[in-house]
Design an enzyme around this catalytic site. Structure first.
Site, mmCIF file in Angstrom:
data_model
loop_
_atom_site.group_PDB
_atom_site.id
_atom_site.type_symbol
_atom_site.label_atom_id
_atom_site.label_comp_id
_atom_site.label_asym_id
_atom_site.label_seq_id
_atom_site.Cartn_x
_atom_site.Cartn_y
_atom_site.Cartn_z
ATOM 1 N N PHE A 172 2.307 -13.661 -25.625
ATOM 2 C CA PHE A 172 1.435 -12.776 -26.381
ATOM 3 C C PHE A 172 0.564 -11.957 -25.439
ATOM 4 O O PHE A 172 -0.654 -12.099 -25.405
ATOM 5 C CB PHE A 172 0.564 -13.582 -27.355
ATOM 6 C CG PHE A 172 1.286 -14.025 -28.590
ATOM 7 C CD1 PHE A 172 1.356 -13.211 -29.705
ATOM 8 C CD2 PHE A 172 1.907 -15.267 -28.632
ATOM 9 C CE1 PHE A 172 2.026 -13.618 -30.851
ATOM 10 C CE2 PHE A 172 2.579 -15.690 -29.770
ATOM 11 C CZ PHE A 172 2.640 -14.864 -30.884
ATOM 12 N N THR A 189 9.375 -5.756 -18.137
ATOM 13 C CA THR A 189 10.198 -6.198 -19.261
ATOM 14 C C THR A 189 9.496 -5.818 -20.556
ATOM 15 O O THR A 189 8.320 -5.423 -20.553
ATOM 16 C CB THR A 189 10.412 -7.727 -19.242
ATOM 17 O OG1 THR A 189 9.145 -8.375 -19.477
ATOM 18 C CG2 THR A 189 10.962 -8.190 -17.899
ATOM 19 N N TYR A 228 0.356 -18.704 -22.713
ATOM 20 C CA TYR A 228 1.547 -18.502 -21.881
ATOM 21 C C TYR A 228 1.390 -19.234 -20.550
ATOM 22 O O TYR A 228 2.328 -19.898 -20.085
ATOM 23 C CB TYR A 228 1.742 -17.005 -21.633
ATOM 24 C CG TYR A 228 2.955 -16.666 -20.797
ATOM 25 C CD1 TYR A 228 4.233 -16.751 -21.336
ATOM 26 C CD2 TYR A 228 2.829 -16.237 -19.482
ATOM 27 C CE1 TYR A 228 5.355 -16.426 -20.593
ATOM 28 C CE2 TYR A 228 3.942 -15.913 -18.717
ATOM 29 C CZ TYR A 228 5.199 -16.005 -19.277
ATOM 30 O OH TYR A 228 6.310 -15.687 -18.520
ATOM 31 N N GLY A 229 0.207 -19.136 -19.950
ATOM 32 C CA GLY A 229 -0.026 -19.817 -18.682
ATOM 33 C C GLY A 229 0.150 -21.319 -18.790
ATOM 34 O O GLY A 229 0.787 -21.945 -17.932
#
Length: 319
Positions: free
Chosen positions: A127, A266, A233-234
């Site tokens: 996110f 990306t 995410y980390g």
């Protein structure tokens, strides 16, 4: 012999060997090695499939949630490029949030090939934007934790568990987990958490409990006071690096490593990255081809974390 020196030798061998790549008659060639790349229909995963698929002794399998997109990517790779590219799309979907699809994908590989030589866990969600740049409804931080950890950590774990029996049928199996600098150890603000994640006795169930704890703490609004960072995410990639080290300890004879591909351009970051996906794919590609070393230190090539063709400590800082 250091991991970096081995990479140098492999890179040189690939340059020299490419000239003679198709000199051996087809009927004299051994069976091709099978490499499965999750999320291989785009970005880094597609570039990994491209690189591996151009190796004469490999078949690269693109696994993706959308079979049509996987097929489109495979067709594109086969029909473009200087070298022949042996890439196929898996005809069944693989969705990290759907355990039944993961089981079915592994069963398909077993039915068609009977083994798996290389597993590259690349698929993930991030996110960077609460709407994934317009793809989903606005998702507040407290709601991002569950889907991110369920996808990136538990989904990857399930894929690995289903593929392990197939990997054990291969002569020189390896797992390559695509991680990130976002998962570096220094994101943790609690020494207690650092000690737990780095313990040499950490097990998969214990690690999974830690990942669930993060999700619960985020949803309760207590993650900050409990030493967690404000990056779902980390933490998911922190879990992937820790999982890599556990799997390496538990599976002797396999090369199991994690890779930080760099901040690649990306759609995950709306193409705002600074590294080309083809460059980010290079180290995973080298790890896929690297054979187990016959030297006494060969066992040290598993359970490591890599960046730009070199082993790096988990405590590294962003450059």
């Amino acid at each position: 012999m250091t991991p970096h020196f081995l990479f140098v030798l492999l890179s040189l061998a690939l340059v020299v060997g490419r000239t003679h790549a198709f000199a051996t008659p087809a009927d004299a060639s051994p069976p091709k090695k099978i490499a499965l790349i999750t999320g291989g229909n785009k970005g880094i995963g597609k570039e990994i499939a491209r690189r591996i698929g151009t190796e004469p002794d490999f078949t690269a399998i693109i696994a993706s949630r959308d079979v049509a997109l996987g097929q489109e990517a495979a067709d594109d790779l086969r029909n473009s490029g200087e070298y022949e590219c042996d890439v196929i799309a898996q005809p069944v979907p693989l969705d990290l949030t759907d355990n039944s699809s993961i089981v079915a994908a592994a069963k398909h590989v077993e039915h068609v090939y009977g083994r798996l030589d290389v597993l590259i866990n690349n698929a993930a969600i991030c996110f960077n934007d609460p709407t994934l740049y317009g793809k989903v409804d606005h998702t507040p931080f407290r709601d991002q934790a569950g889907i991110t950890i369920r996808t990136n950590y538990f989904g990857t774990l399930k894929v690995t568990q289903e593929c392990l029996p197939l990997l054990k049928q291969a002569a020189s199996p390896r797992i390559i987990n695509i991680a990130s600098a976002a998962g570096r150890l220094t994101i943790l603000r609690s020494q207690e958490l650092v000690d737990k994640f780095t313990s040499n006795s950490l097990t998969v169930p214990q690690l999974s409990t830690l990942m669930d704890q993060f999700v619960n703490d985020v949803e309760d609004g207590t993650h900050d006071e409990n030493g967690w960072p404000s990056t779902c995410y980390g933490v998911s990639k922190l879990g992937i690096i820790a999982l890599t080290k556990i799997l390496a300890r538990e599976n002797e004879g396999m090369l199991i490593n994690s890779v930080d591909p760099g901040y690649c351009k990306t759609d995950q970051n709306n193409n705002q990255g600074t590294v080309d996906s083809a460059d980010g794919a290079y180290t995973p590609y080298l790890l896929a081809l690297l054979e187990q070393d016959d030297e006494d230190d060969g066992e040290d090539m598993s359970g490591l974390h890599f960046y730009e063709e070199q082993e790096i400590p988990w405590t590294y800082k962003l450059r």
